[in-house]
Write a protein that holds these residues in place. Structure first.
Motif, PDB file in Angstrom:
ATOM      1  N   THR A 122      47.254  37.413  36.520  1.00  0.00           N
ATOM      2  CA  THR A 122      45.797  37.253  36.991  1.00  0.00           C
ATOM      3  C   THR A 122      45.139  38.445  37.737  1.00  0.00           C
ATOM      4  O   THR A 122      43.932  38.468  37.715  1.00  0.00           O
ATOM      5  N   ARG A 123      46.091  39.400  37.955  1.00  0.00           N
ATOM      6  CA  ARG A 123      45.625  40.880  38.687  1.00  0.00           C
ATOM      7  C   ARG A 123      44.967  41.353  37.336  1.00  0.00           C
ATOM      8  O   ARG A 123      44.214  42.505  37.855  1.00  0.00           O
ATOM      9  N   ARG A 124      45.173  41.076  36.339  1.00  0.00           N
ATOM     10  CA  ARG A 124      44.529  41.924  35.265  1.00  0.00           C
ATOM     11  C   ARG A 124      43.001  41.623  35.161  1.00  0.00           C
ATOM     12  O   ARG A 124      42.334  42.689  34.327  1.00  0.00           O
ATOM     13  N   ASP A 125      42.416  40.631  35.755  1.00  0.00           N
ATOM     14  CA  ASP A 125      41.057  40.606  35.733  1.00  0.00           C
ATOM     15  C   ASP A 125      40.461  41.403  36.626  1.00  0.00           C
ATOM     16  O   ASP A 125      39.048  41.457  36.669  1.00  0.00           O
ATOM     17  N   GLY A 126      40.818  42.205  37.360  1.00  0.00           N
ATOM     18  CA  GLY A 126      40.380  43.161  38.198  1.00  0.00           C
ATOM     19  C   GLY A 126      39.709  42.448  39.456  1.00  0.00           C
ATOM     20  O   GLY A 126      38.766  43.133  40.202  1.00  0.00           O
ATOM     21  N   LEU A 127      40.040  41.399  39.610  1.00  0.00           N
ATOM     22  CA  LEU A 127      39.516  40.601  40.845  1.00  0.00           C
ATOM     23  C   LEU A 127      40.339  40.719  42.220  1.00  0.00           C
ATOM     24  O   LEU A 127      41.493  40.824  42.155  1.00  0.00           O
ATOM     25  N   ALA A 128      39.546  41.378  43.166  1.00  0.00           N
ATOM     26  CA  ALA A 128      40.281  41.633  44.398  1.00  0.00           C
ATOM     27  C   ALA A 128      40.522  40.329  45.332  1.00  0.00           C
ATOM     28  O   ALA A 128      39.876  40.077  46.118  1.00  0.00           O
ATOM     29  N   SER A 129      41.394  39.416  44.511  1.00  0.00           N
ATOM     30  CA  SER A 129      41.590  37.995  45.169  1.00  0.00           C
ATOM     31  C   SER A 129      42.924  38.112  46.200  1.00  0.00           C
ATOM     32  O   SER A 129      43.906  38.748  45.968  1.00  0.00           O
ATOM     33  N   PRO A 130      42.802  37.275  47.270  1.00  0.00           N
ATOM     34  CA  PRO A 130      44.012  37.089  48.298  1.00  0.00           C
ATOM     35  C   PRO A 130      45.255  36.433  47.534  1.00  0.00           C
ATOM     36  O   PRO A 130      46.319  36.424  48.041  1.00  0.00           O
ATOM     37  N   SER A 131      44.809  35.652  46.367  1.00  0.00           N
ATOM     38  CA  SER A 131      46.065  35.270  45.635  1.00  0.00           C
ATOM     39  C   SER A 131      46.109  35.523  44.239  1.00  0.00           C
ATOM     40  O   SER A 131      45.022  35.866  43.646  1.00  0.00           O
ATOM     41  N   PHE A 132      47.292  35.514  43.772  1.00  0.00           N
ATOM     42  CA  PHE A 132      47.488  35.839  42.225  1.00  0.00           C
ATOM     43  C   PHE A 132      48.850  34.870  41.799  1.00  0.00           C
ATOM     44  O   PHE A 132      49.614  34.601  42.568  1.00  0.00           O
ATOM     45  N   PHE A 133      48.709  34.966  40.382  1.00  0.00           N
ATOM     46  CA  PHE A 133      49.576  34.227  39.704  1.00  0.00           C
ATOM     47  C   PHE A 133      50.368  35.100  38.674  1.00  0.00           C
ATOM     48  O   PHE A 133      49.560  35.663  38.062  1.00  0.00           O
ATOM     49  N   PHE A 134      51.501  35.126  38.423  1.00  0.00           N
ATOM     50  CA  PHE A 134      52.296  35.950  37.698  1.00  0.00           C
ATOM     51  C   PHE A 134      53.509  35.252  36.793  1.00  0.00           C
ATOM     52  O   PHE A 134      54.092  34.375  37.447  1.00  0.00           O
ATOM     53  N   ALA A 135      53.361  35.305  35.607  1.00  0.00           N
ATOM     54  CA  ALA A 135      54.168  34.483  34.791  1.00  0.00           C
ATOM     55  C   ALA A 135      54.979  35.508  33.535  1.00  0.00           C
ATOM     56  O   ALA A 135      54.102  36.268  33.146  1.00  0.00           O
ATOM     57  N   ARG A 136      56.318  35.339  33.218  1.00  0.00           N
ATOM     58  CA  ARG A 136      56.606  36.027  32.344  1.00  0.00           C
ATOM     59  C   ARG A 136      57.790  35.156  31.506  1.00  0.00           C
ATOM     60  O   ARG A 136      58.492  34.548  32.027  1.00  0.00           O
ATOM     61  N   PHE A 137      57.584  35.019  30.054  1.00  0.00           N
ATOM     62  CA  PHE A 137      58.707  34.455  29.363  1.00  0.00           C
ATOM     63  C   PHE A 137      59.077  35.343  28.223  1.00  0.00           C
ATOM     64  O   PHE A 137      58.360  36.061  27.613  1.00  0.00           O
TER      65      PHE A 137
END
Length: 800
Positions: free
Chosen positions: A607-622
């Motif tokens: 979710t960090r790819r959307d460029g939003l300076a958010s205090p939370s993010f989610f990352f997943a890899r498969f």
């Protein structure tokens, strides 16, 4: 040097010679005025005219009566290094032409403004014009003295003065100011620079800039007033400026820089806006040096305002043929979530892109905001309207001496002839900055050659993109090693990535090569070529190994936050020189060197790819791979990882939760080998050594670790400040980890059941130039008797 506007004179039409010195042009008119004033009858009548004329002659040397001249020859005196033709070009009139007094004055002004002469006189003498000049000297060499913090090479590049060019005092003064400004950018605001000349024979001078650097202007303290939602410590972690302290020699941003302070105001504004504070304002910034102090105190006076959330989200269409219902799902904004202007911008971009794909040009989406002060919400109505019919005439790129134009152009979704979309241009500017190739990026739009066109100007300032490093390494369980690496993020100015590295020691050697083309065929397609070869010797185990792979991959986006990478690969692996007595490893060693091919994919969601300076993010890899094709064992292998990170207690504490796992399934009849199976690393479950858990051959003398076909791990971590100044980048944390490695093929007598391991502990985190280091102490609370512990650990923290 800027040429005068009068050019193209052919000096062959002139008689250029050396003459004698008679009364000058100005002197003759002074004598005429004296004679006129001596007549008592005319004296009162012409007094006012005389005063006005005298003032004009002082301001504009060489202005005379309204009369004209015609010169058949020019006589130039005082030339040394400068050619006569250069003087002629500045005069600006030809032989026999009628020249007025005003035009003669213009010629004088052009010669003075040329910067070539210290003194200039123009003397009309009948049909001959006499020009007397005193040249500025030539610069023999340029020296800079007294500079320690900035090197000569850095400063000389900034100067307009050049050796073997004409010396100009005004230019030298500007150069001195330029040097002082360079010191100011490094925090030496009190630096003083004085230009001096040393005269040499043949009208030459040495130009010397004497530098008094002064003390470094550190920032002793940064404070905030008016902040209620976030502490001073949290806001100091947002801005780029840092406080100086006992570790100031490690901190590069602790010097006072007015430009950086202005940038910090923008960082604070973006931080608050992304958290719903739409009325935030940095009211004032004060910087002062208190009495008996040699450092700055910087204070930010801010106004936070009210925090807002998204209210009702609607879409309307004012364009015939466009159904608003088809655009509602593109907003992707949940009512009740914290307001963030970047979320609105991305929703607008998706809607405008959809309108273009449907064939509607010059369509704009306007967000219409309704404030609800009482419940703290903002209702957003996305209005699809007709925009002005303006197209992009061209995109001009300047400042890229190394980087190719196409690298910059690839960041634009707009090309020449497309409708002008200011939001798309701003988004392209952000993507150009994100490349990391440029120290400064300025993108502006200006009117084109017709009222319905615009020109987009892109002005960039390049910076270094390569690195070469040599150093030592140390890893627990592996000892001291050596590291050599070279990387270039903008190879040959093509935006390509190249990396060559080596690391190793007495018992381990790894060679790596990587190359990537991020914009294959001018699209968002990343072509990658990777190769790796690794050798280990008996010092790190009871057997030697060699393994390697070569991979060709292609990566592309599936959504705003998701990317897919597909690959084909060839690999080799071998086990040899085994000195133990494990029947399992002996059987695997007997299979010899294995070559195989395969392929696979990796999907990442971030979710960090959307460029939003958010205090939370989610990352997943498969990942999923098929390998061993052509070898004696074919396999299917997959891994998965998911992480959620958020901040709590007004963003003072960072909480992280991670789960991961993997499976290896053999398709042939020979089963997996130890070089293919999973070995849990110390970072996956702290408190255990590398290969310190999982199935072991207890019948063997050395309890050899065998690895497993399956693994799973979960980690909970909390990171928080411990009261040290934020500029040190030191914080603490606590954690709890669980995990296991299990499952083997064809391994009789080995207990490969699932046994859960667990550990708890504490850590210190330190943000360093090489990455965030983690110093940890973990205590295993659940383990097997044969597991190998490693309670102390040092590693580069990944956050997952």
């Amino acid at each position: 040097m800027t040429r005068a506007p009068f050019t193209g004179i052919d000096t062959r039409d002139w008689d250029v010679c050396v003459g004698d010195n008679n009364m000058t042009y100005n002197e003759r008119h002074v004598e005429a005025r004296k004679a006129l004033l001596s007549t008592s009858v005319l004296k009162p009548a012409v007094m006012a005219v005389f005063l006005g004329f005298s003032a004009a002659s002082v301001a504009f040397p060489g202005v005379g009566h309204a009369q004209s001249y015609a010169f058949n020859s020019v006589q130039i005196e005082g030339l040394n290094a400068i050619q006569a033709s250069t003087v002629m070009s500045y005069l600006g009139f030809g032989r026999g032409e009628q020249v007025s007094a005003g035009e003669l004055n213009d010629a004088y002004q052009r010669l003075v403004a040329s910067g070539l002469f210290d003194k200039v006189e123009i003397i009309p003498r009948g049909a001959t014009l006499v020009v007397k000049v005193t040249e500025f000297p030539l610069i023999n060499r340029i020296n800079i003295e007294g500079n320690k913090r900035l090197k000569d090479d850095e400063l000389l590049e900034l100067l307009q003065s050049r050796a073997r060019y004409v010396f100009n005092p005004a230019v030298a003064e500007r150069d001195a100011q330029t040097i002082a400004e360079a010191y100011g950018e490094k925090g030496r605001i009190a630096a003083q620079v004085t230009p001096r000349i040393i005269r040499r024979p043949q009208n030459r001078v040495d130009l010397v800039f004497e530098v008094v650097e002064g003390k470094n202007s550190d920032i002793e303290r940064i404070t905030f007033t008016g902040n209620r939602a976030f502490s001073d410590g949290r806001l100091r972690r947002v801005i780029e400026s840092k406080q100086a302290g006992i570790l100031r020699f490690l901190i590069s941003n602790d010097t006072f820089d007015p430009d950086r302070v202005e940038f910090d105001k923008q960082l604070l504004s973006d931080f608050y806006a992304s958290r719903g504070y739409v009325d935030f304002d940095a009211v004032a910034v004060t910087s002062e040096v208190p009495a008996q102090e040699d450092a700055y105190f910087v204070s930010y006076e801010i106004r936070e305002g009210q925090k807002f959330s998204f209210g009702e989200i609607t879409t309307v269409s004012e364009v015939e043929g466009i159904d608003a219902a088809g655009f509602e799902g593109l907003a992707r904004i949940g009512s009740g979530s914290t307001y963030n202007p970047a979320v609105v911008e991305r929703a607008i971009a998706r809607m405008e892109k959809e309108a273009q794909q449907q064939g509607y040009g010059f369509v704009r989406v306007d967000p219409r905001v309704t404030r609800n002060e009482r419940d703290g919400t903002l209702d957003i109505e996305f209005a699809i309207v007709r925009g002005p019919r303006i197209v992009v005439e061209r995109i001009d790129i300047e400042g890229n001496a190394t980087t190719l134009d196409r690298v910059v152009r690839s960041q634009f979704t707009t090309v020449e002839g497309d409708p002008f979309n200011p939001r798309a241009i701003r988004a392209a500017a952000e993507r150009i900055r994100a490349l990391g190739y440029f120290a400064n990026v300025d993108v502006q739009a200006r009117p084109g050659t017709s009222p319905d066109t615009v020109v987009v100007d892109v002005d960039v300032e390049e910076q270094g993109t390569g690195s070469f490093s040599v150093g030592g390494t140390y890893a627990l369980g592996e000892g001291i090693g050596f590291m050599l690496s070279f990387s270039e993020r903008n190879f040959l100015g093509r935006g390509q990535y190249l990396s060559i590295d080596f690391s190793g020691g007495l018992d381990k050697r790894t060679y790596g090569f990587a190359f990537a083309e991020p914009n294959l065929f001018g699209r968002d397609l990343r072509l990658g070529v990777n190769a790796m070869y690794n050798e280990t010797t008996w010092a790190s185990g009871l057997f030697d190994t060699r393994s390697g792979n070569a991979e060709l991959s292609l990566e592309f986006p599936l959504s705003e936050t998701g990317r897919l990478r597909v690959r084909g690969k060839g690999e080799l692996s071998d086990i040899y020189n085994y000195t133990g007595d494990s029947a399992t490893i002996l059987a695997e060693e007997a299979r010899g060197l294995q070559f195989g091919g395969g392929g696979g994919f990796t999907y990442t969601y971030d979710t960090r790819r959307d460029g939003l300076a958010s205090p939370s993010f989610f990352f997943a890899r498969f990942t999923g791979d098929v390998g061993g094709l052509g070898a004696d064992n074919q396999y299917v292998k997959s891994t998965a990882l998911a992480n959620f990170t958020t901040k709590a207690m007004n963003e003072e504490i960072t909480l992280s939760a991670t789960v991961e796992g993997g499976a290896l399934v053999s398709v042939g009849g020979n089963g997996s080998r130890i070089v293919d199976r999973f070995m849990m690393s110390p970072d996956q479950v702290l408190g255990f050594a590398g290969s310190g858990m999982g199935p072991r051959d207890l019948a063997a003398t050395d309890d050899d670790a065998l690895g497993g076909n399956y693994f799973g791990a979960a980690r909970l971590e909390a990171q928080f400040p411990i009261g040290l100044p934020e500029e040190y980048g030191i914080s603490a944390g606590v954690f709890g980890h669980v995990g296991s490695v299990f499952g083997l093929d064809n391994s009789p007598g080995v207990d490969d059941d699932f046994y859960l391991r667990a550990s708890v502990g504490a850590a210190l985190y330190w943000d360093t130039p090489i990455g965030p280091l983690r110093f940890s102490y973990a205590y295993p609370v659940r383990k097997q008797a044969y597991d190998v512990e490693q309670r102390f650990g040092v590693s580069i923290s990944t956050g997952f």
